[in-house]
Design an enzyme around this catalytic site. Sequence first.
Site, PDB file in Angstrom:
ATOM      1  N   THR A  25     -12.128  -1.803  -3.380  1.00  0.00           N
ATOM      2  CA  THR A  25     -12.253  -2.181  -1.893  1.00  0.00           C
ATOM      3  C   THR A  25     -13.192  -3.401  -1.713  1.00  0.00           C
ATOM      4  O   THR A  25     -13.648  -3.790  -2.881  1.00  0.00           O
ATOM      5  CB  THR A  25     -13.329  -1.225  -1.281  1.00  0.00           C
ATOM      6  N   GLY A  26     -13.226  -4.137  -0.777  1.00  0.00           N
ATOM      7  CA  GLY A  26     -13.992  -5.332  -0.463  1.00  0.00           C
ATOM      8  C   GLY A  26     -13.192  -6.556  -0.224  1.00  0.00           C
ATOM      9  O   GLY A  26     -12.160  -6.562  -0.208  1.00  0.00           O
ATOM     10  N   ARG A  30      -2.401 -14.103   6.144  1.00  0.00           N
ATOM     11  CA  ARG A  30      -3.368 -13.739   4.692  1.00  0.00           C
ATOM     12  C   ARG A  30      -3.046 -12.263   4.214  1.00  0.00           C
ATOM     13  O   ARG A  30      -2.821 -11.373   4.934  1.00  0.00           O
ATOM     14  CB  ARG A  30      -4.695 -13.963   5.283  1.00  0.00           C
ATOM     15  N   THR A  58      -5.134  -0.683   4.591  1.00  0.00           N
ATOM     16  CA  THR A  58      -6.255  -1.537   5.257  1.00  0.00           C
ATOM     17  C   THR A  58      -5.745  -2.450   6.428  1.00  0.00           C
ATOM     18  O   THR A  58      -4.530  -2.905   6.178  1.00  0.00           O
ATOM     19  CB  THR A  58      -7.063  -2.496   4.089  1.00  0.00           C
ATOM     20  N   SER A  95     -11.308  -0.963  10.228  1.00  0.00           N
ATOM     21  CA  SER A  95     -10.648  -1.945   9.157  1.00  0.00           C
ATOM     22  C   SER A  95      -9.351  -1.235   8.515  1.00  0.00           C
ATOM     23  O   SER A  95      -8.845  -1.717   7.512  1.00  0.00           O
ATOM     24  CB  SER A  95     -11.473  -1.827   7.986  1.00  0.00           C
ATOM     25  N   THR A  97     -11.301  -1.031   3.208  1.00  0.00           N
ATOM     26  CA  THR A  97     -10.001  -0.501   2.829  1.00  0.00           C
ATOM     27  C   THR A  97     -10.398   1.100   2.635  1.00  0.00           C
ATOM     28  O   THR A  97     -11.439   1.082   2.116  1.00  0.00           O
ATOM     29  CB  THR A  97      -9.642  -1.111   1.397  1.00  0.00           C
TER      30      THR A  97
HETATM   31  N1  GLY Z   1      -9.553  -5.112   0.391  1.00  0.00           N
HETATM   32  C1  GLY Z   1      -9.057  -5.484   1.680  1.00  0.00           C
HETATM   33  C2  GLY Z   1      -8.668  -6.800   1.812  1.00  0.00           C
HETATM   34  O1  GLY Z   1      -9.250  -7.700   1.222  1.00  0.00           O
HETATM   35  O2  GLY Z   1      -7.686  -7.139   2.658  1.00  0.00           O
END
Ligand code: GLY
Length: 334
Positions: free
Chosen positions: A243-244, A220, A210, A90, A192
């Site tokens: 994060t998330g 995106r 990330t 990730s 992340t």
């Molecule tokens: N938190 C990382 C992302 O949504 O790209």
Amino acid sequence: MKRRDFLKSTSLTGVGLAVGTTLTNCSENSKTENLASTTRSALSLPLVIATWNVPNATTKAWEILQKGSNALDAVEQGCKVEEADINNQSVGKGGLPDRDGNVTLDACIMDKNGNCGSVVHLQNITHAISIARNVMENTPHVMLSGKGAEQYAYKLGYKKENLLTEASKKKWEEWKITSKYKPIINIENHDTIGMLAIDKNGDISGACTTSGLAYKMAGRVGDSPIIGSGLFIDNEIGGCVATGLGEEVVKTVGSFLVVELMRQGKSPQAACEEAIKRIINKPNSDYKNFQVGYIAVNKKGETGSFAIHEWFSMTKFHDGKNENIQSKFIIKAK
Ligand code: GLY
């Protein structure tokens, strides 16, 4: 009136009112006993915390802090450990690609003076965090995106690399069979990497990096390169990283919110909890199906972390001890 007192009394009054809402509309109300406890560290410095279980990254940062280097060097070098680890799918090299098979990286960094730099949708360069630092320190800008960021990296001497490893390519090819896009809670217990450090001088810096959501639409961008969303530092108050699911962090400008709540006097733990409540109390929030987690530190070295779902964790290196601490949460995993 001192600047800090002035800010405490004037900033984000509306936030102070709004976060007074409780979880009464929430079927997981029984979990509220998880709320409002504080993880207090002894106040010795330095200290480093990071999202998820990343002991190698915090060890690197700790070693740098022990040598007397500053928090900014520590968070950059710590994040680079995960960016270079191809087993972490990730972040950096080995990150899972977008729907078209392209690995694109987002990162940002912020120093004790409130300076910041970020890169968005960077391709072919492993160490996005170092490019972000260069944007901060050596350009008149805050953000560089796409080809511009990549060209800038080549100017700095970075070499073009293929970030799509065989393992990530295989997973993408398997995904293409159904091509179903669904953010996965706690994807492989990672996401992340965000890192916050306080150096021996008591100065705070932070960084996050990330490859974003796996199989995202081309182009995106999540929260991680957005200052205030994925990361925010105010050296008078503290810092936070997220994060998330980035979309949900951006909608509430999560990391800035946590720091502002600490400015109003909340502990890092209570501030993270309020910021998560802000997300789940939104009308029609689908929070049962996505994860967001925050970690935070204040100027005193107190730390906190909180997430919507169980199994988010924070790695903390302090007083010579490198610990992974399970975060408190709203929803228990099934
Ligand atoms: N938190 C990382 C992302 O949504 O790209």
